[in-house]
Design a protein around this motif. Structure first.
Motif, PDB file in Angstrom:
ATOM      1  N   ALA A 272     -20.671  10.697  28.526  1.00 50.82           N
ATOM      2  CA  ALA A 272     -20.375   9.853  29.680  1.00 50.82           C
ATOM      3  C   ALA A 272     -21.606   9.003  29.870  1.00 50.82           C
ATOM      4  O   ALA A 272     -22.708   9.439  29.543  1.00 50.82           O
ATOM      5  CB  ALA A 272     -20.141  10.706  30.920  1.00 50.82           C
ATOM      6  N   SER A 273     -21.427   7.790  30.390  1.00 49.48           N
ATOM      7  CA  SER A 273     -22.610   6.943  30.486  1.00 49.48           C
ATOM      8  C   SER A 273     -22.487   5.846  31.522  1.00 49.48           C
ATOM      9  O   SER A 273     -21.401   5.322  31.754  1.00 49.48           O
ATOM     10  CB  SER A 273     -22.910   6.328  29.120  1.00 49.48           C
TER      11      SER A 273
ATOM     12  N   VAL B   1     -34.962   7.573  38.691  1.00 55.05           N
ATOM     13  CA  VAL B   1     -34.232   8.822  38.470  1.00 55.05           C
ATOM     14  C   VAL B   1     -32.738   8.627  38.719  1.00 55.05           C
ATOM     15  O   VAL B   1     -32.334   8.170  39.792  1.00 55.05           O
ATOM     16  CB  VAL B   1     -34.778   9.938  39.387  1.00 55.05           C
ATOM     17  N   GLY B   2     -31.937   8.942  37.698  1.00 54.33           N
ATOM     18  CA  GLY B   2     -30.485   8.883  37.827  1.00 54.33           C
ATOM     19  C   GLY B   2     -29.906  10.273  37.647  1.00 54.33           C
ATOM     20  O   GLY B   2     -29.749  11.048  38.580  1.00 54.33           O
ATOM     21  N   ASN B   3     -29.647  10.615  36.371  1.00 55.29           N
ATOM     22  CA  ASN B   3     -29.136  11.948  36.056  1.00 55.29           C
ATOM     23  C   ASN B   3     -30.272  12.975  35.985  1.00 55.29           C
ATOM     24  O   ASN B   3     -30.047  14.147  35.768  1.00 55.29           O
ATOM     25  CB  ASN B   3     -28.367  11.891  34.739  1.00 55.29           C
TER      26      ASN B   3
ATOM     27  N   PHE C 127     -35.029   3.896  26.695  1.00 55.30           N
ATOM     28  CA  PHE C 127     -35.652   5.173  26.321  1.00 55.30           C
ATOM     29  C   PHE C 127     -34.672   6.161  25.715  1.00 55.30           C
ATOM     30  O   PHE C 127     -35.065   7.161  25.119  1.00 55.30           O
ATOM     31  CB  PHE C 127     -36.297   5.821  27.555  1.00 55.30           C
ATOM     32  N   LYS C 128     -33.376   5.900  25.884  1.00 53.31           N
ATOM     33  CA  LYS C 128     -32.358   6.844  25.399  1.00 53.31           C
ATOM     34  C   LYS C 128     -32.465   7.083  23.892  1.00 53.31           C
ATOM     35  O   LYS C 128     -32.058   8.130  23.396  1.00 53.31           O
ATOM     36  CB  LYS C 128     -30.963   6.332  25.725  1.00 53.31           C
TER      37      LYS C 128
ATOM     38  N   THR D  30     -37.692   1.760  31.866  1.00 54.15           N
ATOM     39  CA  THR D  30     -36.735   2.488  31.034  1.00 54.15           C
ATOM     40  C   THR D  30     -35.837   1.631  30.138  1.00 54.15           C
ATOM     41  O   THR D  30     -35.402   2.081  29.095  1.00 54.15           O
ATOM     42  CB  THR D  30     -35.867   3.363  31.958  1.00 54.15           C
TER      43      THR D  30
ATOM     44  N   GLU E 275     -34.691  -4.090  33.158  1.00 51.52           N
ATOM     45  CA  GLU E 275     -33.421  -4.106  33.883  1.00 51.52           C
ATOM     46  C   GLU E 275     -33.634  -3.596  35.318  1.00 51.52           C
ATOM     47  O   GLU E 275     -34.668  -2.988  35.613  1.00 51.52           O
ATOM     48  CB  GLU E 275     -32.355  -3.316  33.132  1.00 51.52           C
TER      49      GLU E 275
ATOM     50  N   ASN F 244     -26.568   2.832  29.048  1.00 52.47           N
ATOM     51  CA  ASN F 244     -27.595   2.946  28.008  1.00 52.47           C
ATOM     52  C   ASN F 244     -27.386   4.129  27.063  1.00 52.47           C
ATOM     53  O   ASN F 244     -27.636   4.020  25.859  1.00 52.47           O
ATOM     54  CB  ASN F 244     -28.981   3.022  28.646  1.00 52.47           C
ATOM     55  N   THR F 245     -26.930   5.238  27.597  1.00 56.22           N
ATOM     56  CA  THR F 245     -26.650   6.383  26.721  1.00 56.22           C
ATOM     57  C   THR F 245     -25.548   6.020  25.730  1.00 56.22           C
ATOM     58  O   THR F 245     -25.620   6.364  24.547  1.00 56.22           O
ATOM     59  CB  THR F 245     -26.245   7.622  27.553  1.00 56.22           C
TER      60      THR F 245
HETATM   61  C1  AN7 Z   1     -32.427   2.022  32.346  1.00 58.46           C
HETATM   62  O1  AN7 Z   1     -26.949   5.714  30.287  1.00 58.46           O
HETATM   63  O2  AN7 Z   1     -27.599   8.005  32.749  1.00 58.46           O
HETATM   64  O3  AN7 Z   1     -32.672  10.137  35.275  1.00 58.46           O
HETATM   65  O4  AN7 Z   1     -25.639   7.207  31.108  1.00 58.46           O
HETATM   66  O5  AN7 Z   1     -30.262   3.731  31.748  1.00 58.46           O
HETATM   67  O6  AN7 Z   1     -32.669  10.496  32.805  1.00 58.46           O
HETATM   68  O7  AN7 Z   1     -30.605   9.713  33.960  1.00 58.46           O
HETATM   69  C2  AN7 Z   1     -28.870   6.095  32.219  1.00 58.46           C
HETATM   70  C3  AN7 Z   1     -29.980   6.385  32.938  1.00 58.46           C
HETATM   71  C4  AN7 Z   1     -33.178   5.069  34.230  1.00 58.46           C
HETATM   72  C5  AN7 Z   1     -32.150   7.248  34.590  1.00 58.46           C
HETATM   73  N1  AN7 Z   1     -33.227   3.841  33.715  1.00 58.46           N
HETATM   74  O8  AN7 Z   1     -32.567   8.235  33.697  1.00 58.46           O
HETATM   75  C6  AN7 Z   1     -26.713   6.622  31.096  1.00 58.46           C
HETATM   76  C7  AN7 Z   1     -27.730   6.989  32.080  1.00 58.46           C
HETATM   77  C8  AN7 Z   1     -32.276   3.385  32.896  1.00 58.46           C
HETATM   78  C9  AN7 Z   1     -31.187   4.208  32.584  1.00 58.46           C
HETATM   79  C10 AN7 Z   1     -32.124   5.907  33.968  1.00 58.46           C
HETATM   80  C11 AN7 Z   1     -31.101   5.498  33.149  1.00 58.46           C
HETATM   81  P1  AN7 Z   1     -32.113   9.735  33.939  1.00 58.46           P
END
Ligand code: AN7
Length: 373
Positions: A85-86, A188-190, A62-63, A336, A306, A89-90
């Protein structure tokens, strides 16, 4: 019909991009919304679950939706280099869109903790790959510090254009279903993506012609109401990297879902607001649950995402089991990223290939044995 050329050209009137600005695009977006046919039946649940398969974007996640916006704006502003920073995927998306734009790209990644496919992308597209002896949160801090002095444009989701691009997921879901679903779940990550989803859904029900808060009066989005309601937002984190669920930063996050191995999300507050305003919740899934659902989805529906992406679906299946999500609901899960991003994890958690002599009886025996089961 006009040729599809990506999310900026499709949604320009809803995005902070001037009409004459040329989009840096790889025709991202327009991903399929696939209804899961076998899983609800297997689980004996009367629900409709739709997978928004973001793994089918140009760089496999989705990035790309956010990166087309961030790089388009960076180029329009005269930037000659971007940095991020990543967790993988970013960096893959930044590297590809920088290549497309003909500008330099620097990526900071945690040494040894990004999936092989993502690393190969950043390297292949010619970005400068800087492995740091630290985690994503360390990288994020360093990027913000270095951008104060070095001539580089940050393309992490603290760059507001990223979220603007990513909000287009909500528009596409509404177009496909005719309205918002009951629930929208995602990993949810960042926390940028859940924030972006909520911006999109909120704009979709808005009819105001006022300039929006984002552009502070400099642009005017066309605000045509395209939905009658907003979904309940469900955010799922990996147990070893669940700061929002626990309510405090995680010092040393650990999870097999390396994409979301993040201990101190930048968009924490916006994500909480989305959860509260929508009446949703955050919950966690163990690595074991994540891997089991990744496999289940691949084997029962033919969709290979993934590990991080499987976290959203794992959470939904658990909350269906717990009765937190009711019968008869419609649920969209954002998958994602593509499973091919992380072949090591897939191979490590699947049955080993059989090795036999190159002779007909050996093959026949395998088929016979397998179909007997
Ligand atoms: C597959 O690439 O933060 O909550 O640096 O690659 O918007 O961060 C990736 C995040 C979910 C979480 N699924 O999204 C990065 C990075 C996948 C991701 C997330 C990421 P965010």
């Amino acid at each position: 019909m006009e040729r599809y050329t990506g999310v900026i050209d499709k949604y320009r009137e809803r995005l902070p991009v001037a009409p004459q600005t040329r989009a840096v695009s790889l025709n991202e977006g327009a991903t399929p919304l696939v209804e899961l046919e076998n899983l609800p039946r297997l689980l004996r649940r009367n629900v409709r679950i739709y997978a928004k398969f973001e793994g089918l974007n140009p760089t496999g996640s989705f990035k790309d939706r956010g990166m087309t916006m961030a790089v388009t704006q960076a180029v329009a502003a005269g930037a000659r280099a971007i940095i991020c920073a990543s967790t993988g995927n970013t960096s893959a998306a930044a590297a590809a869109y920088a290549a497309r734009a003909g500008i330099a790209c620097f990526v900071l990644i945690p040494e040894g903790k990004i999936a092989l496919g993502k690393l190969s992308q950043a390297m292949m597209h010619g970005s400068v790959v800087i492995q740091i002896r630290g985690n994503f949160d360390d990288g994020m801090r360093l990027v913000q510090e270095v951008a104060k002095t070095a001539p580089v444009n940050i393309v992490n989701s603290i760059n507001p254009y990223r979220l603007q691009g990513q909000k287009t997921i909500a528009f596409e879901v509404i177009e496909a279903l005719g309205d918002a679903p009951d629930y929208h779940a995602l990993p949810v990550g960042n926390a940028g993506n859940i924030t972006a989803h909520w911006i999109g859904y909120s704009e979709a029900v808005c009819e105001s012609t006022d300039a929006c808060a984002f552009c502070a009066g400099k642009c005017e989005f066309r605000k045509t109401k395209i939905a009658t309601r907003r979904p309940i937002m469900l955010g799922y984190q990996a147990s070893g990297a669940a700061p929002i669920v626990r309510g405090r930063p995680v010092e040393s996050p650990e999870t097999v879902a390396t994409a979301i191995r993040i201990g101190n999300p930048v968009s924490w507050q916006q994500a909480l607001a989305a959860q509260k305003e929508s009446g949703g919740w955050f919950a966690e899934c163990s690595d074991e649950e994540i891997l089991r659902v990744q496999k289940l989805l691949a084997e029962s529906e033919g969709i290979f995402c993934e590990p991080a992406s499987a976290t959203g679906l794992a959470g939904v299946l658990k909350d269906l089991e717990l009765g937190r999500i009711g019968e008869g609901s419609s649920i969209v899960v954002t998958l994602t990223g593509h499973g091919l991003k992380d072949p090591d994890t897939a191979i490590a958690h699947s049955a080993k290939p059989l090795t036999v002599d190159a002779e007909l009886p050996a093959i026949e025996r395998v088929i016979r044995e397998h179909l007997k089961r």
